[in-house]
Design an enzyme around this catalytic site. Structure first.
Site, PDB file in Angstrom:
ATOM      1  N   SER A  98      -9.031  -2.531   2.562  1.00 52.98           N
ATOM      2  CA  SER A  98     -10.051  -1.484   2.517  1.00 52.98           C
ATOM      3  C   SER A  98     -10.308  -1.045   1.096  1.00 52.98           C
ATOM      4  O   SER A  98      -9.439  -1.125   0.226  1.00 52.98           O
ATOM      5  CB  SER A  98      -9.594  -0.288   3.343  1.00 52.98           C
ATOM      6  OG  SER A  98      -9.630  -0.609   4.704  1.00 52.98           O
ATOM      7  N   HIS A 108      -6.620 -10.919   8.518  1.00 55.20           N
ATOM      8  CA  HIS A 108      -5.891  -9.657   8.400  1.00 55.20           C
ATOM      9  C   HIS A 108      -5.980  -8.956   9.759  1.00 55.20           C
ATOM     10  O   HIS A 108      -7.055  -8.889  10.349  1.00 55.20           O
ATOM     11  CB  HIS A 108      -6.512  -8.787   7.298  1.00 55.20           C
ATOM     12  CG  HIS A 108      -6.009  -7.389   7.336  1.00 55.20           C
ATOM     13  ND1 HIS A 108      -4.668  -7.096   7.258  1.00 55.20           N
ATOM     14  CD2 HIS A 108      -6.634  -6.187   7.497  1.00 55.20           C
ATOM     15  CE1 HIS A 108      -4.500  -5.784   7.351  1.00 55.20           C
ATOM     16  NE2 HIS A 108      -5.682  -5.217   7.508  1.00 55.20           N
ATOM     17  N   THR A 135      -2.328   2.384  15.658  1.00 62.79           N
ATOM     18  CA  THR A 135      -2.389   1.163  14.838  1.00 62.79           C
ATOM     19  C   THR A 135      -1.425   1.244  13.658  1.00 62.79           C
ATOM     20  O   THR A 135      -1.592   0.531  12.673  1.00 62.79           O
ATOM     21  CB  THR A 135      -3.815   0.858  14.341  1.00 62.79           C
ATOM     22  OG1 THR A 135      -4.187   1.839  13.357  1.00 62.79           O
ATOM     23  CG2 THR A 135      -4.837   0.891  15.457  1.00 62.79           C
ATOM     24  N   CYS A 187      -4.622  -3.470   1.940  1.00 66.19           N
ATOM     25  CA  CYS A 187      -3.960  -4.574   2.649  1.00 66.19           C
ATOM     26  C   CYS A 187      -4.183  -5.918   1.970  1.00 66.19           C
ATOM     27  O   CYS A 187      -3.603  -6.929   2.385  1.00 66.19           O
ATOM     28  CB  CYS A 187      -4.472  -4.643   4.083  1.00 66.19           C
ATOM     29  SG  CYS A 187      -4.442  -3.065   4.907  1.00 66.19           S
ATOM     30  N   SER A 232     -14.574   1.391   8.729  1.00 69.71           N
ATOM     31  CA  SER A 232     -13.640   0.381   8.210  1.00 69.71           C
ATOM     32  C   SER A 232     -13.823  -0.955   8.916  1.00 69.71           C
ATOM     33  O   SER A 232     -13.662  -2.015   8.297  1.00 69.71           O
ATOM     34  CB  SER A 232     -12.193   0.867   8.311  1.00 69.71           C
ATOM     35  OG  SER A 232     -11.722   0.846   9.642  1.00 69.71           O
ATOM     36  N   LYS A 243     -12.450  -9.686  16.821  1.00 70.84           N
ATOM     37  CA  LYS A 243     -13.779  -9.266  16.358  1.00 70.84           C
ATOM     38  C   LYS A 243     -14.190 -10.084  15.123  1.00 70.84           C
ATOM     39  O   LYS A 243     -15.346 -10.472  14.972  1.00 70.84           O
ATOM     40  CB  LYS A 243     -13.775  -7.776  15.994  1.00 70.84           C
ATOM     41  CG  LYS A 243     -13.718  -6.823  17.177  1.00 70.84           C
ATOM     42  CD  LYS A 243     -13.595  -5.381  16.670  1.00 70.84           C
ATOM     43  CE  LYS A 243     -13.379  -4.377  17.781  1.00 70.84           C
ATOM     44  NZ  LYS A 243     -14.553  -4.162  18.631  1.00 70.84           N
ATOM     45  N   GLU A 271       0.850  -1.190   0.000  1.00 71.14           N
ATOM     46  CA  GLU A 271       0.000   0.000   0.000  1.00 71.14           C
ATOM     47  C   GLU A 271       0.880   1.231   0.000  1.00 71.14           C
ATOM     48  O   GLU A 271       0.460   2.300  -0.424  1.00 71.14           O
ATOM     49  CB  GLU A 271      -0.886  -0.012   1.266  1.00 71.14           C
ATOM     50  CG  GLU A 271      -1.949   1.074   1.333  1.00 71.14           C
ATOM     51  CD  GLU A 271      -1.467   2.409   1.897  1.00 71.14           C
ATOM     52  OE1 GLU A 271      -2.238   3.374   1.835  1.00 71.14           O
ATOM     53  OE2 GLU A 271      -0.333   2.511   2.407  1.00 71.14           O
ATOM     54  N   ASN A 324       0.324  -2.658  12.552  1.00 76.25           N
ATOM     55  CA  ASN A 324      -0.255  -3.013  11.253  1.00 76.25           C
ATOM     56  C   ASN A 324       0.853  -3.032  10.206  1.00 76.25           C
ATOM     57  O   ASN A 324       1.636  -2.084  10.107  1.00 76.25           O
ATOM     58  CB  ASN A 324      -1.333  -1.990  10.861  1.00 76.25           C
ATOM     59  CG  ASN A 324      -2.233  -2.501   9.742  1.00 76.25           C
ATOM     60  OD1 ASN A 324      -1.970  -3.554   9.153  1.00 76.25           O
ATOM     61  ND2 ASN A 324      -3.296  -1.775   9.459  1.00 76.25           N
TER      62      ASN A 324
HETATM   63  N1  CAA Z   1      -9.276  -0.233  28.729  1.00 74.97           N
HETATM   64  C1  CAA Z   1      -9.600  -1.239  27.889  1.00 74.97           C
HETATM   65  N2  CAA Z   1     -10.232  -1.027  26.685  1.00 74.97           N
HETATM   66  C2  CAA Z   1     -10.505   0.240  26.338  1.00 74.97           C
HETATM   67  C3  CAA Z   1     -10.176   1.325  27.167  1.00 74.97           C
HETATM   68  C4  CAA Z   1      -9.533   1.063  28.411  1.00 74.97           C
HETATM   69  N3  CAA Z   1      -9.158   2.036  29.251  1.00 74.97           N
HETATM   70  N4  CAA Z   1     -10.563   2.453  26.518  1.00 74.97           N
HETATM   71  C5  CAA Z   1     -11.139   2.088  25.349  1.00 74.97           C
HETATM   72  N5  CAA Z   1     -11.089   0.745  25.247  1.00 74.97           N
HETATM   73  C6  CAA Z   1     -11.555  -0.092  24.129  1.00 74.97           C
HETATM   74  C7  CAA Z   1     -12.898   0.336  23.556  1.00 74.97           C
HETATM   75  O1  CAA Z   1     -13.968  -0.152  24.326  1.00 74.97           O
HETATM   76  C8  CAA Z   1     -12.819  -0.289  22.181  1.00 74.97           C
HETATM   77  O2  CAA Z   1     -13.050  -1.672  22.267  1.00 74.97           O
HETATM   78  P1  CAA Z   1     -14.228  -2.338  21.384  1.00 74.97           P
HETATM   79  O3  CAA Z   1     -13.861  -2.051  19.942  1.00 74.97           O
HETATM   80  O4  CAA Z   1     -14.150  -3.782  21.686  1.00 74.97           O
HETATM   81  O5  CAA Z   1     -15.486  -1.659  21.792  1.00 74.97           O
HETATM   82  C9  CAA Z   1     -11.326  -0.156  21.824  1.00 74.97           C
HETATM   83  O6  CAA Z   1     -10.646   0.101  23.061  1.00 74.97           O
HETATM   84  C10 CAA Z   1     -11.036   1.000  20.885  1.00 74.97           C
HETATM   85  O7  CAA Z   1     -11.638   2.138  21.400  1.00 74.97           O
HETATM   86  P2  CAA Z   1     -12.325   3.203  20.432  1.00 74.97           P
HETATM   87  O8  CAA Z   1     -13.231   2.510  19.454  1.00 74.97           O
HETATM   88  O9  CAA Z   1     -12.872   4.296  21.271  1.00 74.97           O
HETATM   89  O10 CAA Z   1     -11.012   3.710  19.691  1.00 74.97           O
HETATM   90  P3  CAA Z   1     -10.817   4.843  18.642  1.00 74.97           P
HETATM   91  O11 CAA Z   1     -12.117   5.293  18.088  1.00 74.97           O
HETATM   92  O12 CAA Z   1      -9.936   5.862  19.253  1.00 74.97           O
HETATM   93  O13 CAA Z   1      -9.962   4.112  17.508  1.00 74.97           O
HETATM   94  C11 CAA Z   1      -9.930   2.662  15.588  1.00 74.97           C
HETATM   95  C12 CAA Z   1     -10.095   2.767  17.119  1.00 74.97           C
HETATM   96  C13 CAA Z   1     -11.161   3.232  14.931  1.00 74.97           C
HETATM   97  C14 CAA Z   1      -9.741   1.206  15.236  1.00 74.97           C
HETATM   98  C15 CAA Z   1      -8.676   3.478  15.170  1.00 74.97           C
HETATM   99  O14 CAA Z   1      -7.540   2.974  15.778  1.00 74.97           O
HETATM  100  C16 CAA Z   1      -8.471   3.493  13.663  1.00 74.97           C
HETATM  101  O15 CAA Z   1      -9.056   4.290  12.952  1.00 74.97           O
HETATM  102  N6  CAA Z   1      -7.557   2.597  13.139  1.00 74.97           N
HETATM  103  C17 CAA Z   1      -7.237   2.547  11.732  1.00 74.97           C
HETATM  104  C18 CAA Z   1      -8.292   1.856  10.901  1.00 74.97           C
HETATM  105  C19 CAA Z   1      -8.328   0.375  11.115  1.00 74.97           C
HETATM  106  O16 CAA Z   1      -7.375  -0.249  11.517  1.00 74.97           O
HETATM  107  N7  CAA Z   1      -9.477  -0.237  10.785  1.00 74.97           N
HETATM  108  C20 CAA Z   1      -9.628  -1.660  10.901  1.00 74.97           C
HETATM  109  C21 CAA Z   1     -10.488  -2.250   9.816  1.00 74.97           C
HETATM  110  S1  CAA Z   1      -9.903  -1.709   8.205  1.00 74.97           S
HETATM  111  C22 CAA Z   1      -8.603  -2.723   7.831  1.00 74.97           C
HETATM  112  O17 CAA Z   1      -8.424  -3.717   8.428  1.00 74.97           O
HETATM  113  C23 CAA Z   1      -7.661  -2.290   6.740  1.00 74.97           C
HETATM  114  C24 CAA Z   1      -6.445  -1.733   7.399  1.00 74.97           C
HETATM  115  O18 CAA Z   1      -5.494  -2.451   7.647  1.00 74.97           O
HETATM  116  C25 CAA Z   1      -6.444  -0.314   7.761  1.00 74.97           C
END
Ligand code: CAA
Length: 402
Positions: free
Chosen positions: A324, A240, A159, A118, A208, A249, A86, A292
């Site tokens: 994605s 992945h 990530t 990816c 995503s 998940k 990528e 990642n």
């Molecule tokens: N203790 C334990 N867990 C905690 C916590 C704490 N103190 N605080 C928060 N958490 C948990 C939340 O409950 C949540 O868990 P669940 O998903 O099981 O509910 C987890 O931590 C993440 O919290 P948020 O959802 O609030 O986190 P965020 O919104 O800040 O960011 C994300 C998470 C959206 C994945 C972000 O990291 C992101 O955008 N990442 C890049 C995109 C990505 O990786 N997407 C994945 C699918 S796409 C793909 O796979 C292609 C690729 O490679 C990109």
């Protein structure tokens, strides 16, 4: 459940994994940003991420991983290199060209770069299987190499990560014979992408995750329609892994879709009662330290599984790929007798341990540095890897052995 291989099987004969010079500790990042460290460790399932030194990129990582394959297997029959990424470093020239040059490989070779977020490593693997099916004397080097970069202070930042996995695809493979049926799925969706003028990905993180699960369901259902194995005939499942909690998940989602009880425990978590262990925890052991690695992430999971489970001979492994945008593919393979290398996990753990932990201040400064190719420059000498990115001359990237 034991599977059987066709008379002439084709698949992954050898596999090598590498990463960058630097590592960022997510606990340091959490402390510096005023975030509860548990969010990263348990919420995302990540401990660290790899980060490139100024003289490293996807080419240097790819060449370092491929070097191990060439040293172990020679070049007989090698007529193709497919490099999936990528995070390409040129809009036109394939990153596989400098890899061919750095490794001193013969000129009688076709090289190409492949892209679909990816997912492209899986597309490259499929193309390689096709080449070998047409001529079983040929072997194909498939390399997945990526640097995952998000904007500083964005939700995606923890990530990030980097790594490369090189695989030799051949007839009568020593590691994993890939079965013919594959499930595929494509849906045009803007969940994550990177415009030509951006060095970081644009991402709608929560979209995503649902796009990933929907596409994976589509690919799994298509695998079933293509005559692929039912869930109870699959022994191990790899996903992945943008962050390892995403694999959990995905496993929970697949369990629901297939109405089966699959263990959902990541390392250190309690096993799910009355559920089947499909290798989820083993498959995440490297990724939680690499971060990642986009195209390489699924195959880093395969490396971790093969390095940590000595009981896999004859077992069927499913590989569920996602990129994605979005594309997903579901493949299966049969692990070959004699695949287990008892030293491999210690070897790669030592590579991970040897990374230099960088301070958050230094990491942020490096992340913010974007050098234009308009002016010549030389990079500072940092990496101990076999190859380095030496700088830019006449707008062309220069590479050298270290
Ligand atoms: N203790 C334990 N867990 C905690 C916590 C704490 N103190 N605080 C928060 N958490 C948990 C939340 O409950 C949540 O868990 P669940 O998903 O099981 O509910 C987890 O931590 C993440 O919290 P948020 O959802 O609030 O986190 P965020 O919104 O800040 O960011 C994300 C998470 C959206 C994945 C972000 O990291 C992101 O955008 N990442 C890049 C995109 C990505 O990786 N997407 C994945 C699918 S796409 C793909 O796979 C292609 C690729 O490679 C990109």
């Amino acid at each position: 459940m034991t599977g059987s291989t066709a008379a002439t099987s084709i698949g992954i004969h050898d596999l090598a994994i590498t990463t960058t010079h630097y590592a960022v500790e997510l606990e340091d990042l959490a402390n510096a940003y005023g975030i509860e460290p548990a969010k990263f460790r348990f919420g995302l399932g990540q401990d660290q991420f790899s980060f490139p030194a100024p003289d490293e990129d996807i080419v240097t990582m790819a060449a370092a991983a491929a070097k191990q394959i060439i040293e172990r297997n020679g070049v007989t029959g090698l007529r193709t290199i497919m490099l999936a990424t990528e995070s390409g470093v040129d809009q036109s020239k394939a990153a596989a060209v400098p890899v061919q040059s750095l490794l001193g490989l013969p000129s009688e070779i076709r090289v190409v770069e492949m892209k679909q977020a990816c997912y492209a490593g899986t597309a490259a693997l499929q193309a390689a299987l096709g080449i070998v099916a047409r001529n079983p004397n040929e072997r194909v080097l498939v390399i997945a190499s990526d640097v995952a970069r998000y904007q500083l202070d964005s939700p995606g930042e923890p990530t990030q990560g980097a790594g490369a996995v090189a695989m030799l695809v051949s007839a009568d493979p020593a590691l994993l014979a890939i079965e013919p049926a594959a499930g595929v799925f494509t849906a045009d969706i803007d969940d994550f992408w990177r415009p030509n003028d951006s060095t970081t990905a644009v991402v709608d993180g929560h979209l995503s995750m649902s796009a990933y699960l929907d596409a994976m369901t589509g690919a799994w259902n298509d695998l079933q329609a293509q005559g692929g194995p039912a869930i109870e005939d699959v022994d191990r499942i790899l996903y992945h892994q943008p962050f390892t909690k995403m694999a959990k998940k995905a496993q929970a989602h697949l369990a629901k879709v297939t109405n089966s009880a699959l263990d959902l425990a990541l390392p250190g978590e309690e096993k799910t009662e009355n559920a089947r262990d499909t290798g989820l925890a083993n498959g995440t052991l490297y990724n939680r330290r690499l971060g990642n690695s986009y195209t390489a992430s699924l195959f880093a999971g395969l490396a971790a599984l093969l390095h940590h489970d000595s009981e896999l001979a004859g077992k069927r492994v499913a590989l569920l790929s996602y990129g994605s945008g979005s594309v997903s593919e579901a493949l299966t393979g049969i692990v070959q007798p004699g695949y287990f290398d008892a030293e491999a996990s210690a070897r790669f753990s030592a590579v991970l341990d040897a990374r230099e932990t960088i301070t958050i201040e230094a990491y942020r400064a490096l992340h913010a540095t974007e050098r234009s190719s308009a002016t010549d420059y030389e990079t500072e000498r940092v990496t101990n890897a076999p190859f380095r990115f030496a700088g830019v001359t006449g707008q062309a990237r220069q590479y050298e052995a270290n």
